[in-house]
Design a protein around this motif. Sequence first.
Motif, PDB file in Angstrom:
ATOM      1  N   PRO A  89       4.722   2.527   5.572  1.00 33.96           N
ATOM      2  CA  PRO A  89       3.307   2.482   5.966  1.00 33.96           C
ATOM      3  C   PRO A  89       2.297   1.787   5.056  1.00 33.96           C
ATOM      4  O   PRO A  89       2.805   1.494   3.825  1.00 33.96           O
ATOM      5  CB  PRO A  89       2.787   3.960   6.212  1.00 33.96           C
ATOM      6  CG  PRO A  89       3.867   4.663   5.447  1.00 33.96           C
ATOM      7  CD  PRO A  89       5.077   3.946   5.354  1.00 33.96           C
ATOM      8  N   ASP A  90       1.236   1.446   5.608  1.00 33.33           N
ATOM      9  CA  ASP A  90       0.287   0.878   4.671  1.00 33.33           C
ATOM     10  C   ASP A  90      -0.046   1.615   3.371  1.00 33.33           C
ATOM     11  O   ASP A  90      -0.232   2.858   3.273  1.00 33.33           O
ATOM     12  CB  ASP A  90      -1.033   0.534   5.444  1.00 33.33           C
ATOM     13  CG  ASP A  90      -1.931  -0.675   4.887  1.00 33.33           C
ATOM     14  OD1 ASP A  90      -1.794  -1.789   4.720  1.00 33.33           O
ATOM     15  OD2 ASP A  90      -2.813  -0.029   4.028  1.00 33.33           O
ATOM     16  N   PHE A  91      -0.150   0.784   2.293  1.00 30.06           N
ATOM     17  CA  PHE A  91      -0.678   1.721   1.086  1.00 30.06           C
ATOM     18  C   PHE A  91      -2.089   1.898   0.973  1.00 30.06           C
ATOM     19  O   PHE A  91      -2.458   2.839  -0.009  1.00 30.06           O
ATOM     20  CB  PHE A  91      -0.309   0.792  -0.328  1.00 30.06           C
ATOM     21  CG  PHE A  91       1.232   0.214  -0.470  1.00 30.06           C
ATOM     22  CD1 PHE A  91       2.263   1.008   0.014  1.00 30.06           C
ATOM     23  CD2 PHE A  91       1.650  -1.082  -1.035  1.00 30.06           C
ATOM     24  CE1 PHE A  91       3.281   0.507   0.267  1.00 30.06           C
ATOM     25  CE2 PHE A  91       2.909  -1.354  -1.032  1.00 30.06           C
ATOM     26  CZ  PHE A  91       3.698  -0.494  -0.503  1.00 30.06           C
ATOM     27  N   GLN A  92      -2.676   1.363   1.782  1.00 30.27           N
ATOM     28  CA  GLN A  92      -4.263   1.775   1.951  1.00 30.27           C
ATOM     29  C   GLN A  92      -5.119   1.808   0.412  1.00 30.27           C
ATOM     30  O   GLN A  92      -4.846   0.951  -0.390  1.00 30.27           O
ATOM     31  CB  GLN A  92      -4.335   3.130   2.538  1.00 30.27           C
ATOM     32  CG  GLN A  92      -4.023   3.169   4.113  1.00 30.27           C
ATOM     33  CD  GLN A  92      -3.884   4.414   4.575  1.00 30.27           C
ATOM     34  OE1 GLN A  92      -3.736   5.486   4.196  1.00 30.27           O
ATOM     35  NE2 GLN A  92      -4.033   4.347   6.098  1.00 30.27           N
ATOM     36  N   GLY A  93      -5.533   2.873  -0.037  1.00 28.03           N
ATOM     37  CA  GLY A  93      -6.568   2.822  -1.089  1.00 28.03           C
ATOM     38  C   GLY A  93      -5.599   3.031  -2.517  1.00 28.03           C
ATOM     39  O   GLY A  93      -6.294   2.565  -3.526  1.00 28.03           O
ATOM     40  N   LEU A  94      -4.532   3.262  -2.412  1.00 29.75           N
ATOM     41  CA  LEU A  94      -3.380   3.198  -3.678  1.00 29.75           C
ATOM     42  C   LEU A  94      -3.244   1.844  -3.972  1.00 29.75           C
ATOM     43  O   LEU A  94      -3.036   1.521  -5.143  1.00 29.75           O
ATOM     44  CB  LEU A  94      -2.140   3.729  -3.078  1.00 29.75           C
ATOM     45  CG  LEU A  94      -2.309   5.308  -3.015  1.00 29.75           C
ATOM     46  CD1 LEU A  94      -0.829   5.621  -2.534  1.00 29.75           C
ATOM     47  CD2 LEU A  94      -2.654   6.102  -4.112  1.00 29.75           C
ATOM     48  N   LEU A  95      -3.201   0.772  -3.210  1.00 33.82           N
ATOM     49  CA  LEU A  95      -3.086  -0.444  -3.777  1.00 33.82           C
ATOM     50  C   LEU A  95      -3.790  -1.251  -4.660  1.00 33.82           C
ATOM     51  O   LEU A  95      -3.302  -1.813  -5.747  1.00 33.82           O
ATOM     52  CB  LEU A  95      -2.980  -1.509  -2.316  1.00 33.82           C
ATOM     53  CG  LEU A  95      -2.337  -3.013  -2.666  1.00 33.82           C
ATOM     54  CD1 LEU A  95      -0.702  -2.844  -3.167  1.00 33.82           C
ATOM     55  CD2 LEU A  95      -2.458  -3.612  -1.392  1.00 33.82           C
ATOM     56  N   PRO A  96      -5.116  -1.100  -4.704  1.00 32.29           N
ATOM     57  CA  PRO A  96      -5.903  -1.833  -5.584  1.00 32.29           C
ATOM     58  C   PRO A  96      -5.682  -1.127  -7.013  1.00 32.29           C
ATOM     59  O   PRO A  96      -5.781  -1.229  -8.036  1.00 32.29           O
ATOM     60  CB  PRO A  96      -7.395  -1.733  -4.928  1.00 32.29           C
ATOM     61  CG  PRO A  96      -7.376  -0.837  -4.012  1.00 32.29           C
ATOM     62  CD  PRO A  96      -5.753  -0.846  -3.314  1.00 32.29           C
TER      63      PRO A  96
END
Length: 342
Positions: A283-290
């Motif tokens: 699934p999408d990493f959302q807020g963890l990516l930045p």
Amino acid sequence: MSKRIVIFNHKGGVSKTTSVYNIGWLLSQEYKVLVVDADSQCNLTSLILGDDFEKYYLDEETKKQNIKDGVSAAFEGRPNPIEAVKCFSPKRAKNLFLLAGHANLSEYEAALTFAQTSNNALATLQNLPGAFSELMRLTEEKYSIDFTIIDLNPSLSSINQNLFLSSNAFIVPTNPDPFSIMAIDTLTTTLPKWMKWKKSAIDTFSESAYILPEGEPKFLGSLIQRFNIRNGRAAKPYRNNIDEIKSKISNEFYASISSVGMTLDNKSEEEFKRDGYCLAEIPDFQGLLPKSHVAQVPVFALTDAEIKEVGSVLTGMIKKRDDLNGVFIKLKTTLVRLLANV
């Protein structure tokens, strides 16, 4: 001997680079791993070098330690042989080695295209098809590499074809959208054509200084990535596309690549087959990516302190990180098992 895995789909935006980075980082916790940036955008190199990215290409000690300069002896007709590249390793992944990319790698595209279609008519071109493989082989030997993972650009270029065919195995990353489904149709016809070319050309280049490696890249499976979760499963807009991707992969695509020897004997992998040869749904990493970009580590390697949140937001992100860590650990275990048969 290192086993080479190429992560390839000619469609852009399917997280090829992120997949190479994450899988390479996780494997490097137990093995020595070389990651190869063959995309002129150099996103993988930027991910790993971080703030030192520009300095790497300006510093005298490192500016020629990259994939383009590594094969330049062959492509520019120099009398000296190809040599291993000096690789960079991140502080928190000492067994991960980067063969850096180069913004002008595509300059070699025309020469390689001609070399691979001229039937060795010109002796000066005979060493080009095996040049990238030789660079990787020497670098693998230098660092005693167990696994090499290659990041390609989103195209059907001759460099992509060459690196794909120089690998032992491949993974197809996808997103659950109609364009990924269309891309699988293209790969269904293109990859067997590439393999047929190699089988017809292997003898032509058998006397070259840099030999085109024998064998067929074996399909390890697909990745389905970048979708949102609702109630523990992919949100409704994505589910139909996920099912269609799995159906296309396990039917038309699998049958096509099987015809040219590009599949493993998966008779004992019935569950894997039933799931459409999908290695993982990520699934999408959302807020963890930045936050991972700031820390210069994958999302699953973020510490609680690096998440830099408090209260319920921190709790939610920790759970997201740990869930993703579980997905990637399972993926790593599956890959190591499959690669044992390559």
